[in-house]
Design a protein around this motif. Structure first.
Motif, short mmCIF file in Angstrom:
data_model
loop_
_atom_site.label_atom_id
_atom_site.label_comp_id
_atom_site.label_asym_id
_atom_site.label_seq_id
_atom_site.Cartn_x
_atom_site.Cartn_y
_atom_site.Cartn_z
N CYS A 41 0.11 -1.24 -0.08
CA CYS A 41 0.22 0.25 0.48
C CYS A 41 0.53 1.19 0.18
O CYS A 41 1.32 1.66 0.33
CB CYS A 41 -0.81 -0.18 1.28
N PHE A 93 -0.05 -6.09 1.04
CA PHE A 93 -1.48 -6.64 0.51
C PHE A 93 -1.77 -7.88 -0.38
O PHE A 93 -0.76 -7.75 -0.94
CB PHE A 93 -2.56 -5.30 0.01
N THR A 99 -2.16 1.75 -5.09
CA THR A 99 -3.35 1.31 -5.26
C THR A 99 -3.80 0.15 -5.50
O THR A 99 -4.02 -0.01 -6.44
CB THR A 99 -3.98 2.54 -5.26
N GLN A 100 -4.99 -0.68 -4.69
CA GLN A 100 -5.06 -1.69 -5.46
C GLN A 100 -6.18 -1.23 -7.11
O GLN A 100 -6.34 -1.58 -8.01
CB GLN A 100 -7.01 -2.62 -5.05
N CYS A 136 -3.31 -2.07 6.10
CA CYS A 136 -3.27 -1.32 6.06
C CYS A 136 -4.56 -1.16 6.83
O CYS A 136 -5.40 0.02 7.78
CB CYS A 136 -3.00 -0.61 5.92
N HIS A 170 -5.86 -5.42 2.60
CA HIS A 170 -4.83 -4.88 2.95
C HIS A 170 -4.73 -4.81 4.78
O HIS A 170 -5.59 -4.55 5.20
CB HIS A 170 -5.97 -3.42 3.06
#
Length: 183
Positions: A72, A79, A112-113, A143, A141
């Motif tokens: 991330c 992730f 970012t995904q 996070c 994730h």
């Protein structure tokens, strides 16, 4: 990549957080950290091997459950997840392993995904010029699970649909069913 500088920075980072490096267990941790991060942030080189679609194949080519891991970009926490990547061939088809290689290529960087999903779809569209591309990614994730809300077991699903998979409801439904989105 400067592993010596990364090791020095890792040692300073750990010490700044109050982690002493005196014990035998932690003495080499900065070096191991530097090497681990270098490995996580380095994609293996690959070429987009394509072939003429001599058979005129006109159905979905789909690879699912492609494992991936990324970091991330907001917290630099990992992730991990699974991707489903598909395309409707045009004049060219792709070597099947390249679907997983494309996922790996873009996941080996702070990310970012949402962007990762789009990058995979866009590259396939650009390189193959297929009739359609579909990418669905599901990831956990850390996070979200290890800090903040601590939503253990939650997953995030993103998709990018191009061409007929975006515009034709029947093709879209077929892709989503084969991708296992509703399982």
């Amino acid at each position: 990549m400067d592993l010596v500088a990364a090791e020095t920075a890792a040692a300073a980072f750990l010490q700044a957080l109050g982690v002493g490096l005196e014990s035998e267990h932690l003495r080499a941790t900065p070096r191991r950290m530097a090497r681990a991060w270098a490995e996580m942030l380095t994609a293996r080189p690959f070429e987009m091997t394509t072939f003429p679609n001599e058979e005129g194949y006109d159905e979905l080519v789909l690879a699912r459950d492609i494992p991936f891991r990324s970091v991330c970009e907001h917290h630099l926490l990992p992730f991990t997840g699974r991707a489903c990547v598909a395309y409707l061939p045009g004049d060219r088809i792709l070597g099947l392993s390249k679907l997983a290689r494309v996922v790996e290529h873009f996941s080996c960087r702070p990310q970012t995904q949402e962007r990762l999903t789009k990058q995979v779809a866009d590259l396939l569209q650009e390189e193959l010029e297929p009739r359609a591309v579909g990418v669905v990614m599901s990831a956990e994730h850390s996070c979200m699970t290890l800090r903040g809300v601590q939503a253990t077991g939650s997953s995030t699903v993103t998709s990018s649909l191009l061409g007929e998979l975006r515009n034709d409801p029947r093709s879209r439904a077929e892709f989503m069913a084969l991708a296992g989105v509703n399982r």
